[in-house]
Every structure is written in C-alpha cells, then in structure tokens.
Design a protein around this motif. Structure first.
Motif, mmCIF file in Angstrom:
data_model
loop_
_atom_site.group_PDB
_atom_site.id
_atom_site.type_symbol
_atom_site.label_atom_id
_atom_site.label_comp_id
_atom_site.label_asym_id
_atom_site.label_seq_id
_atom_site.Cartn_x
_atom_site.Cartn_y
_atom_site.Cartn_z
ATOM 1 N N ILE A 18 38.775 18.172 48.169
ATOM 2 C CA ILE A 18 37.076 17.087 48.739
ATOM 3 C C ILE A 18 36.351 16.995 47.989
ATOM 4 O O ILE A 18 35.223 17.156 47.728
ATOM 5 C CB ILE A 18 37.320 17.808 50.262
ATOM 6 C CG1 ILE A 18 37.950 17.051 51.045
ATOM 7 C CG2 ILE A 18 35.824 16.956 50.497
ATOM 8 C CD1 ILE A 18 38.305 16.977 52.861
ATOM 9 N N TYR B 169 40.257 14.422 46.020
ATOM 10 C CA TYR B 169 40.399 12.965 47.496
ATOM 11 C C TYR B 169 39.576 11.467 47.289
ATOM 12 O O TYR B 169 40.063 10.355 46.919
ATOM 13 C CB TYR B 169 39.634 13.650 48.953
ATOM 14 C CG TYR B 169 39.805 12.889 49.905
ATOM 15 C CD1 TYR B 169 40.683 13.046 50.965
ATOM 16 C CD2 TYR B 169 38.672 11.992 49.684
ATOM 17 C CE1 TYR B 169 41.269 12.998 51.574
ATOM 18 C CE2 TYR B 169 38.405 11.237 50.909
ATOM 19 C CZ TYR B 169 40.074 11.210 52.066
ATOM 20 O OH TYR B 169 40.511 10.698 53.417
ATOM 21 N N GLU B 170 38.324 11.722 46.488
ATOM 22 C CA GLU B 170 37.194 10.674 46.660
ATOM 23 C C GLU B 170 38.223 9.591 45.462
ATOM 24 O O GLU B 170 38.054 8.346 46.181
ATOM 25 C CB GLU B 170 35.647 11.183 46.743
ATOM 26 C CG GLU B 170 35.178 10.049 45.756
ATOM 27 C CD GLU B 170 33.175 10.221 45.951
ATOM 28 O OE1 GLU B 170 32.757 9.224 46.388
ATOM 29 O OE2 GLU B 170 33.385 11.398 45.831
ATOM 30 N N LEU C 202 37.082 9.112 54.096
ATOM 31 C CA LEU C 202 36.909 10.492 55.122
ATOM 32 C C LEU C 202 35.349 10.429 55.410
ATOM 33 O O LEU C 202 35.228 11.078 55.916
ATOM 34 C CB LEU C 202 37.230 11.811 54.762
ATOM 35 C CG LEU C 202 36.571 12.987 54.926
ATOM 36 C CD1 LEU C 202 38.089 12.864 55.786
ATOM 37 C CD2 LEU C 202 37.323 14.373 53.502
ATOM 38 N N GLU C 203 34.935 9.699 54.409
ATOM 39 C CA GLU C 203 33.353 9.669 55.436
ATOM 40 C C GLU C 203 32.715 7.952 56.148
ATOM 41 O O GLU C 203 32.420 7.990 57.083
ATOM 42 C CB GLU C 203 32.736 9.241 54.063
ATOM 43 C CG GLU C 203 32.478 10.693 53.114
ATOM 44 C CD GLU C 203 31.836 10.434 52.181
ATOM 45 O OE1 GLU C 203 31.172 9.443 51.527
ATOM 46 O OE2 GLU C 203 31.270 11.525 51.051
ATOM 47 N N ASN D 46 35.465 6.061 50.152
ATOM 48 C CA ASN D 46 35.742 7.346 50.694
ATOM 49 C C ASN D 46 36.391 7.256 51.955
ATOM 50 O O ASN D 46 34.798 7.105 53.001
ATOM 51 C CB ASN D 46 34.874 8.319 50.177
ATOM 52 C CG ASN D 46 35.037 9.490 50.707
ATOM 53 O OD1 ASN D 46 35.688 9.459 51.205
ATOM 54 N ND2 ASN D 46 34.901 10.522 49.837
ATOM 55 N N TYR E 230 42.022 14.407 57.176
ATOM 56 C CA TYR E 230 41.833 13.727 56.366
ATOM 57 C C TYR E 230 41.680 12.691 55.679
ATOM 58 O O TYR E 230 41.371 12.495 54.754
ATOM 59 C CB TYR E 230 43.051 14.468 55.320
ATOM 60 C CG TYR E 230 44.397 13.835 55.763
ATOM 61 C CD1 TYR E 230 44.619 12.436 54.473
ATOM 62 C CD2 TYR E 230 45.280 13.115 56.618
ATOM 63 C CE1 TYR E 230 46.258 12.152 54.537
ATOM 64 C CE2 TYR E 230 46.703 13.285 56.575
ATOM 65 C CZ TYR E 230 47.027 12.254 55.814
ATOM 66 O OH TYR E 230 47.668 10.833 55.675
ATOM 67 N N TYR E 231 41.919 11.468 56.650
ATOM 68 C CA TYR E 231 40.559 10.448 56.915
ATOM 69 C C TYR E 231 40.408 10.241 58.487
ATOM 70 O O TYR E 231 41.226 10.086 59.081
ATOM 71 C CB TYR E 231 42.097 9.486 55.661
ATOM 72 C CG TYR E 231 42.523 8.813 56.848
ATOM 73 C CD1 TYR E 231 42.627 8.342 57.391
ATOM 74 C CD2 TYR E 231 43.920 9.039 56.218
ATOM 75 C CE1 TYR E 231 43.285 6.818 57.653
ATOM 76 C CE2 TYR E 231 45.293 7.965 57.174
ATOM 77 C CZ TYR E 231 45.037 7.342 58.074
ATOM 78 O OH TYR E 231 45.918 6.459 57.873
#
Length: 258
Positions: free
Chosen positions: A238, A243-244, A256-257, A254, A116-117
C-alpha cells in the motif's frame, strides 16, 4: 586388517549418504515453506477466475505481491467456496485471498488480516442520467436487482415493490440501464466499477454505498506469525504504490479507499 578398513569405509560412506538424504529432506522442507499457497473460488470475475486455464484477477495479483514482499513463491489455488474455510483448517493451503468479507461468524473460525479492499451495495444509473443523483431520488423508479440477493432488500426500502425487476445476472441488469428499461440497478460496487473500467456499458455510480463490507485475508487461528507477515507485507504494498497500481489495472480506481 584390510577387511576391517573396508568395513569402516562402508560405514563412513553410509553415514554420508544418510546425511545427504537428511540434508535433501531438510532443504525440501525449507523450500516448501517458501511457497505461499493461497486459495480462492476461481469463479468470481474480475477478482479471481480462470482464463485459458490460468488463474487471473485482482485477488491473484494481490497474493503475488504479498508473497514477493514475504520472500515467498506465490501459489494460487482454487477450492469450492462453500468448503474454503474447511480447506484452510485442513491445511490444504496457507491462507484465503478470495474476496472474503469479514463477519462475526467467520471470525470464530479464522483470523483476518487488515482490510485489503472495501465493497458494498451501490446504485448505478445510465451515464447520461442527470435526474437521479442519489438513492433518495429512486422513489417510484424502476430498479433492477439479482434474484434472491440482498440488493432486493435495499431496493424495497427505496421504491415500490412492483417497481423492482429481478434478473439472473448483474451484467444483464446493467445492460438495461442505457436502454431505459431500468432507472437504476443495485449491485456490488466492484461489479459495476469493473464494467465502468471496461467501458462496455455506459453507466455511472451515484451517491454513497448503501452498505459497506471489508474484505480481508483469512489464516488459521494458530498462524499468528503468518498473520503478522501478511499484515506487514500488505502495509508495504500500500505504501509503495503497488496496491494502487494493481487496483487501477482492474477497476480504474483505488478500491481500498472506497
């Protein structure tokens, strides 16, 4: 005859009352199942911490979003980090959403959801520093790290040992970048990103992370159904941008990216 009728009536009423109690207990059990209890240390700002007695942070809000998608009520709780897995195994809560890194050792005790991250060790320099553009430029430079941290190991591969300055806190080290006391600081990506988001200290990240760790939600080994539900809910938040939005609020990007 009258006594017999009264006796029968008493039995019927008793049965109805018992049935009512049973329904009440069943409803209570069903309602408790609709609560999603998830644990964190509560001392890892900005991910999870207490403000005015209330839990706040990125992890708290991610848990709330997941619970909503699962049709459950979010109930964040705290537990000391050193016993947080034991608390999960003892069924004190349903899951751990507390910035827990996936490791081989932990995977023996719990099951992890999808990531999740992502985070890792990152080099930060003063915002106006144009000379240091990558980790390779740190040879002979003064680097700040937290005492007894893995970041010191990274620093030793990049500069001379006598150029490494140890601090009690990441924030104190980062504060010494704009003053010129340090050329760079190596710390957790997300710690630096939050400082940048608040614009409290004029710093910037340079180059790629020196390491990468995946953080995930932990559940008990036997809770396969819950694991699937959380993964499905995570995919939904997401996909729909929730999420963002949460990530941007806390880190300005973000995570996660990353």
């Amino acid at each position: 005859m009258k006594k017999k009728w009264i006796s029968t009536l008493f039995v019927i009423v008793s049965l109805l009352l018992l049935a009512g109690c049973g329904d009440s207990k069943e409803t209570e059990t069903k309602n408790s199942k609709k609560e999603f209890h998830y644990a964190m240390s509560g001392v890892y700002k900005p991910f999870n911490y207490k403000e005015n007695g209330k839990l706040s942070g990125f992890d708290v809000e991610i848990g709330q979003a997941l619970a909503k998608r699962m049709g459950m009520k979010a109930v964040p709780v705290t537990n000391p980090w050193e016993t947080i897995i034991q608390g999960l195994e003892a069924k004190k809560y349903d899951a751990i959403i507390g910035s827990m890194t996936i490791t081989e050792e932990r995977s023996k005790a719990v099951d992890f959801t999808d990531t999740y991250y992502r985070s890792g060790a990152q080099v930060f320099v003063a915002e106006d520093n144009s000379a240091i553009t990558s980790a390779e430029k740190l040879k002979g430079k003064k680097i700040g790290v937290v005492k007894s941290s893995i970041y010191s190991d990274h620093a030793q591969t990049l500069t001379d040992k006598d150029k490494i300055v140890e601090y009690d806190s990441d924030i104190t080290a980062l504060m010494d970048l704009p003053t010129g006391r340090l050329d760079a600081v190596i710390t957790d990506q997300m710690v630096g990103f939050r400082v940048m988001k608040e614009d409290a200290i004029k710093i910037k990240d340079i180059g790629e992370p020196l390491s990468q760790d995946d953080q995930a939600v932990a559940v008990r080994k036997e809770d396969k159904e819950l694991l699937e539900k959380i993964n499905a809910a995570l995919a939904e938040i997401i996909e729909d941008g929730t999420y963002e939005k949460i990530s941007e609020k806390w880190f300005g990007r973000n995570i996660l990216e990353e």
